[in-house]
Design an enzyme around this catalytic site. Structure first.
Site, short mmCIF file in Angstrom:
data_model
loop_
_atom_site.label_atom_id
_atom_site.label_comp_id
_atom_site.label_asym_id
_atom_site.label_seq_id
_atom_site.Cartn_x
_atom_site.Cartn_y
_atom_site.Cartn_z
N CYS A 97 -3.55 9.92 5.81
CA CYS A 97 -3.89 10.88 4.76
C CYS A 97 -4.66 12.06 5.34
O CYS A 97 -4.11 12.84 6.10
CB CYS A 97 -4.64 10.18 3.62
SG CYS A 97 -4.59 11.14 2.10
N HIS A 129 -1.16 5.09 2.35
CA HIS A 129 -2.39 4.36 2.69
C HIS A 129 -2.15 2.85 2.89
O HIS A 129 -2.42 2.05 1.99
CB HIS A 129 -3.41 4.52 1.56
CG HIS A 129 -4.05 5.86 1.50
ND1 HIS A 129 -5.11 6.21 2.31
CD2 HIS A 129 -3.79 6.95 0.74
CE1 HIS A 129 -5.49 7.45 2.04
NE2 HIS A 129 -4.70 7.92 1.10
N GLU A 146 -3.97 0.88 4.60
CA GLU A 146 -5.27 0.18 4.66
C GLU A 146 -5.80 -0.20 3.29
O GLU A 146 -6.75 -0.97 3.17
CB GLU A 146 -6.29 1.07 5.40
CG GLU A 146 -6.92 2.19 4.59
CD GLU A 146 -6.03 3.41 4.35
OE1 GLU A 146 -6.54 4.42 3.84
OE2 GLU A 146 -4.81 3.35 4.67
#
Length: 1298
Positions: free
Chosen positions: A1138, A1263, A1265
């Protein structure tokens, strides 16, 4: 001063939209061009190298052809004498890049408007192009030199009450907008006569803010007579009764910035303050709860009003105890009728509004963007909320009046976590340093506490506008990082006392801080960080500049605190010190005087208690017979009512996956339909316990039966939060937000009776506590329209939010009907017990009616039994789907379940209706209740459990979901209603679509709306080329060797903790590294095998998303050498996600094999996009994606600038054939797509991630994570256990290191 032209400031979409708006104001406008203009204040001539660096710094954003401008110049700049947040960040970046000759950089927009127009028309154009609170308009660039000149400070003034008496104070009361009551004026005259001197204006403003209704809650603390009868308790006393009756599980109530309740034990994950290594600390993780309102500012200026509302509530959470951490947010809006152009609904009757406030539609376009933008940039997920419109003419004993929400409700709330040892404030020792943490003082938000305490329309427009603050969320993030570092020190936490700076600015915050700590304070006004040196003492002390906290830090802890602030680059200043004597003294070294010198007891002490003597009014209502209505038309009207319709336009603009601790957001199922009943977060990364929050509000009912509206708000909160897995009903704690037009006939008595019904009766009967809340007592708007006096008065409005610890976040129920569970039944639980009361229902409102009898909670025992049975059935696995009954009634509940399940319905009403005339009331009544889906073979057992709990008369089987698109409702075999699910869903989605179309790129809105017509959309799916439950890193973890990965962040980055958690789980030692560590030489990247650049808003996206961060590395010699050396090491790996992806793409000149990478710019929708998107892993060399090629799975998306922009088509082709494309967006059929919203940013050929030729550096906008655990996914396949598919990526990195 240097003047540097910038890039065009408007995309094609924004350009055409603004041109259209200008033409509507001034028809003579024929053309428009806008570009950024940069101004640099330099103290010496720049060298050619320095000029090159500056030129590159100021080249940012998308590549748009630059034009030679023509037309009249309107140069929009920050107001002279101010320093904009953009400027402070851009100037920071310039300094970090070694441009020491630059004192400051500022930015404006040069608008060139073509056409022949008068000066009056030019003024109208200028008014449309700038925010007069923070900006001004000039006619040429050279005049901008005044940006860098500093005004002389204005002096103190006194109010001559010794000579002029009461009249002098009354005059100041009006001129300064103090909103002082008669008895307060008397009190001040007595107090200052006693002190033998005249008050200064600064003291009067301070007193007015500290004692405003907004801050002191005078009505809630007042004594009452109703109909001549003295009432035993105050409103606050009745709320506190809930705590006196049931205090268990509450750790802090009524005395801090937020309430604290008992949470679960978990391994709280954060970096060790000394070693900076992330790890888990097993401890109780207690829950903060707070809900605020920001109604007045949102009516005047919706974007900053809602943004600063969210920001203020976040600060309240962070400033609880000795410092805490906000975790998840909620937002709510109530406004008058929207009247969308081209989509005006039959019940929306135009009534007008005062000039000083904006329309309901503008509030709902701009306000939600403001609230979402602040939460997004701060890094807090927005997980639940509500939206209601109401505006109706009603007949009362005093004649006809309009009831509605011209003064809107803007609700900002949330929950956070706090350590057990930090729940209570500490001791402020004498001599403690009194500190302001955060941004500088600016002349904004003056008198907000007093302004919000007045009915809209009773103060001047200038005072109204001056009372709205402006936001800088990246600064608040830096402050929170400081607070986090402090609480992470445990018993060495340097913060002994903390408050946020809100209404009244420092003039309220510092006195509150020292008074609550049983101290006095001595302050130096010129120590307050100040970006507007021309301000008078009153303005410095009382302005409501945002993103500030006041703290007490002991002398012995100060150096530790200072070092933390410097590492986080967070401004702070020691403004004063604590004294033993309870005196408040403010000195001014510039003028050599003391603007404030008064005992705290005069400021905060013996102010007269309010007494209210009121009368009850006869209840109102009108006749409403739903049996005469056409059901098909009723369905269409109800589905389009904003309280019922899809809230998608409010949801996709807000990040819902940040923190990696979100277990249930608003979007449900494979088709991501916004119908969730509650929000759920995980306590930490190592457990399946968590926290839930849900809302309830039924405000229009208050016009018929105010106590019923209060009971129903609590009831709806409970039927919503029941979807989560909670041990017992009393674990739920409530926040109550009360809005009333105090003084309006009958409203005070309605308020008292409703508080009594809630605080003295229902909550004690349920065993539930209300430990926190807020009130807003001026919910009325008055104005004159061509000589006619008009007003709009809100109904009494109670908004309830429930919070609770959750036993198992995996067992949260959703409304998604399951078609993969065999034959199932739908069961209605009707807590109204067949009364079908239609008063103030959405159906009545869509016909301009109220009805007479409101639904109500008749028996608390029914609610308790319902909650217990639902929890039991959920624990036993019997409930497949759950949805509460609320706005729109049973029909809407079942339709929303079908929308989420992408299926049809076959409903038969034989068991719930006696005759045809009852059918409309049964389908559209809004009594409390729920619909559950169960396997048909379990139906007898389920019904028996409700019967055993005394609810036999409340339950009935009402039909089945069916595996096609048809919705049919019948009664004794005769059809009552039929329709197609997807067409009904389009009707339900149309209100959201119409607003989205006005706000965002209309082309994208059209694509999303048309996608609802697709018949064979399979929804989100998973197709993996690997075993999700296999841990390929396990052999390496067993060796005990844990390679180090630098979890890199810059100021404004907010996604580092979940990133560290993912790498930690994969067998790495994750180390917290701030860019300031690299620039100062405290950290050596040679100590790390891996580096990951995390998501967020570095420098608030100033100088382009990720570009400021990248340039501070490129143009700082120490940082450049460190990064270049790291990237060139063959044994190193790097990930950028990001904002980190954007940053690394701008470092491509240092990264071998990255020559094919694009630049990331604004999404095609022109909007922040928070979605779950489908991606396919491409065949590439990426070390993170080995063994995953061809796999398709969902992933979290949250970005505003993710569109991959290549230099030209050839560069795109080169990237395609080079094998460096790592991820592509695909549609639900698995095809690579550029269509919105499957491709949320419009990147060409679906490009979502890139890697280098050797695969050691990978960048991606999505994303991974945030979704490495199964429970973190908004939707997931049932065969996922603990791990989600994206965990493989991090384990691949661990395997590669070996």
């Amino acid at each position: 001063m240097l003047i540097l032209r910038g890039a065009p400031a408007l995309s094609a979409f924004r350009h055409s939209k603004l041109l259209e708006q200008l033409k509507q104001k001034v028809s003579a406008v024929s053309g428009l061009y806008a570009e950024f203009a940069h101004f640099a204040d330099v103290n010496d001539v720049l060298t050619s190298e320095e000029q090159q660096v500056l030129d590159r710094l100021l080249k940012y954003g998308p590549s748009v052809p630059v034009q030679e401008p023509s037309g009249r110049l309107f140069l929009v700049l920050p107001r002279f004498g101010t320093i904009s947040p953009w400027s402070s960040k851009a100037s920071d970046i310039a300094r970090n890049c070694g441009l020491t000759k630059i004192q400051r950089i500022e930015r404006g927009i040069a608008f060139y408007v073509e056409g022949q127009f008068s000066e009056a028309q030019a003024q109208a154009i200028a008014d449309s192009l700038h925010d007069r609170m923070t900006q001004l308009v000039l006619g040429d660039h050279e005049q901008a030199a005044s940006l860098f000149s500093h005004a002389q400070p204005k002096p103190l003034t006194a109010v001559d009450i010794l000579g002029g008496g009461r009249a002098a104070l009354e005059k100041a009361n009006v001129e300064l907008g103090l909103a002082l009551a008669e008895d307060e004026i008397d009190y001040l005259i007595t107090s200052f006569n006693g002190l033998g001197r005249n008050p200064h204006d600064i003291e009067l403003m301070m007193f007015a803010q500290a004692n405003s209704e907004h801050c002191r809650h005078k009505i809630f603390n007042a004594s009452w007579d109703i109909d001549g009868q003295s009432q035993e308790k105050s409103l606050f006393g009745m709320i506190k009764n809930t705590y006196q009756m049931h205090s268990e599980g509450v750790l802090s109530a009524y005395k801090d910035n937020a309430s604290v309740i008992v949470g679960n034990v978990a391994g709280r994950f954060f970096p060790d303050p000394e070693t900076r290594q992330y790890g888990a600390v097993q401890e109780p993780v207690h829950i903060l709860m707070k809900v605020e309102t920001h109604n007045h500012p949102t009516a005047i200026a919706p974007f900053p009003g809602a943004a600063t509302g969210s920001g203020g509530e976040i600060r309240d959470e962070g400033a609880t105890g000795r410092g805490a951490k906000p975790k998840a947010g909620l937002t709510g809006f109530t406004v008058s009728n929207l009247q969308i152009p081209g989509f005006v609904q039959p019940w929306e009757v135009p009534y007008g509004k005062p000039e000083r406030i904006v329309t309901a539609l503008d509030i709902m376009i701009e306000g939600p963007l403001g609230g979402a933008a602040f939460n997004n940039e701060f890094g807090r997920p927005a997980l639940t909320g509500y939206f209601r419109t109401f505006e109706q003419s009603i007949t009362t004993p005093h004649g006809d009046e309009v009831r509605g929400y011209h003064k809107p409700i803007m609700l900002a709330g949330g929950m956070g976590n706090i350590r057990e040892d930090h729940v209570q404030k500490g001791e402020i020792t004498v001599g403690s340093k009194l500190i302001v943490l955060g941004g500088p003082a600016m002349l904004i938000g003056l008198g907000g506490g007093a302004a919000s305490s007045m009915a809209t329309g009773t103060s001047s427009a200038d005072l109204d506008f001056a009372s709205v603050q402006r936001e800088n969320p990246e600064m608040e993030r830096r402050c929170q990082e400081v607070i986090d570092r402090c609480w992470q020190l445990g018993d060495r936490n340097p913060i002994s006392f903390i408050h946020d700076v809100g209404a009244g600015g420092l003039s309220n915050a510092f006195p509150e801080l020292v008074n609550d700590g049983d101290r006095g304070g001595r302050f130096e006004l010129r120590n307050v960080p100040n970006d507007e040196p021309g301000m008078a003492p009153l303005e410095i002390w009382s302005n409501e500049s945002q993103e500030r906290y006041v703290l007490a830090v002991g002398v012995e802890d100060f150096d530790r605190f200072k070092a933390i602030c410097e590492r986080e680059r967070c401004p702070f200043a020691v403004v004063g010190e604590a004294t033993a004597e309870p005196q408040l003294t403010v000195t001014d070294s510039h003028f050599g005087n003391s603007p404030v010198d008064m005992p705290l007891e005069v400021l905060l002490g013996k102010v007269p208690r309010m007494h209210r003597s009121v009368e009850r009014e006869a209840e109102i209502g009108d006749d409403f017979d739903p049996s005469t209505l056409d059901i098909e038309e009723s369905v269409q009207r109800v589905l389009r009512h904003p309280a019922v319709a899809s809230k998608s336009f409010l949801i996709t603009i807000g990040d819902r996956s940040i923190t990696g601790l979100v277990a249930r957001d608003q979007m449900v199922g494979p088709w991501q339909v916004p119908v969730a009943d509650c929000a759920v977060t995980a306590t930490s990364f190592d457990v399946n316990t968590g926290e839930a929050m849900a809302m309830g509000e039924r405000t229009p009912l208050a016009l018929l039966d105010a106590p019923a509206s209060g009971r129903m708000a609590i009831g709806e909160t409970l039927t919503n939060i029941a979807a989560s897995c909670i041990e017992k009903l009393s674990d739920i704690k409530l926040s109550a937000n009360w809005m009333s037009a105090a003084g309006h006939p009958g409203e005070d008595a309605r308020l008292y009776d409703t508080v009594k019904a809630v605080g003295m009766e229902l909550c004690p009967e349920l065993g539930i506590t209300i430990p926190v809340g807020k009130d807003s007592m001026s919910m009325k708007t008055r104005w004159s329209d061509e000589g006619t006096e008009k007003s709009v008065t809100s109904p009494l409005s109670l908004i309830v939010t429930g919070f609770a610890p959750v036993v198992d976040i995996r067992q949260t129920l959703t409304p998604e009907l399951r078609m993969d569970k065999g034959i199932t039944d739908l069961i209605l639980i009707d807590l109204g017990r067949g009364q079908n009361r239609m008063g103030a229902s959405i159906l009545a409102q869509t016909h301009g009616k109220l009805g007479r009898v409101a639904p109500d909670v008749d028996d608390a025992e029914d609610l308790k039994a319902f909650f217990a049975v639902i929890q039991g059935l959920n624990s036993d696995g019997h409930i497949l789907s759950y949805h509460d009954r609320s706005d729109g009634g049973l029909l809407v509940s079942t339709l929303e379940m079908a929308f989420a399940g992408h299926c049809g319905l076959n409903l038969h009403l034989d068991g719930v209706a006696d005759n045809v005339s009852e059918l409309s009331a049964i389908l559209f009544n809004e009594e409390l209740g729920a619909v559950i889906q169960v396997r048909q073979d379990a139906t007898p057992l389920v019904l028996a459990q409700f019967s055993a709990a005394g609810l036999e008369d409340c339950v009935a089987v009402i039909g089945q979901p069916i595996n096609n698109d048809e919705v049919s409702i019948s009664f004794h075999g005769e059809p009552v209603f039929s329709g197609q699910r997807r067409l009904l869903q389009r009707q339900w989605a149309e209100t959201s679509y119409q607003i989205q179309r006005l706000r965002d790129n209309a082309e994208c809105a059209d694509q999303e709306f048309d996608a609802l017509l697709e018949e064979d959309n399979p929804g989100l799916t998973v197709k993996l080329g690997f075993d999700v439950n296999e841990d390929i890193a396990a052999p390496y973890i067993k060796t005990g060797v844990r390679p180090q990965v630098a979890v890199l962040r810059e100021q404004g980055v907010n996604g580092q903790v979940e990133m560290a958690a993912a790498f930690d789980r994969a067998g790495f030692n994750a180390i917290d590294v701030h860019m300031s560590d690299i620039l100062a030489g405290r950290v050596d990247l040679n100590d790390f095998k891996g580096m990951v650049a995390c998501g967020g808003f570095s420098y608030g996206d100033v100088l382009g998303a990720g570009e400021g961060w990248a340039k501070s590395a490129l143009f700082n010699s120490r940082a450049r050498d460190a990064f270049q050396g790291f990237f060139e090491r063959a044994d190193s790996f790097t990930l950028g996600v990001c904002n980190g992806c954007q940053m690394l793409s701008n470092l491509h000149e240092l990264i071998p094999g990255s020559e094919f990478w694009p630049h990331f710019v604004r999404n095609r929708s022109e909007q922040f996009e928070a979605r779950v998107a489908m991606v396919q892993v491409q065949e590439s060399a990426s070390i993170f994606l080995q063994g995953m090629a061809g796999s398709r799975m969902p992933i979290a998306i949250a970005h505003g600038e993710g569109h991959a922009e290549f230099r030209n088509d050839d560069a795109l082709l080169e990237a395609d054939v080079s094998g460096t494309v790592a991820l592509r967006f695909v549609d639900n059929h698995g095809k690579v797509t550029e269509t919105y919203p499957a491709n949320p940013n419009g990147s060409p050929r679906g490009i979502g991630g890139m890697t280098t030729l050797d695969g050691r550096v990978t960048i991606m906008m999505p994303h991974p994570e945030r979704v490495f655990r199964a429970v973190q996914n908004s939707w997931r396949p049932e065969d996922w256990n603990e791990d989600a598919a994206w965990m493989r990526m991090f384990r691949n990195a661990r395997a590669w290191v070996n």
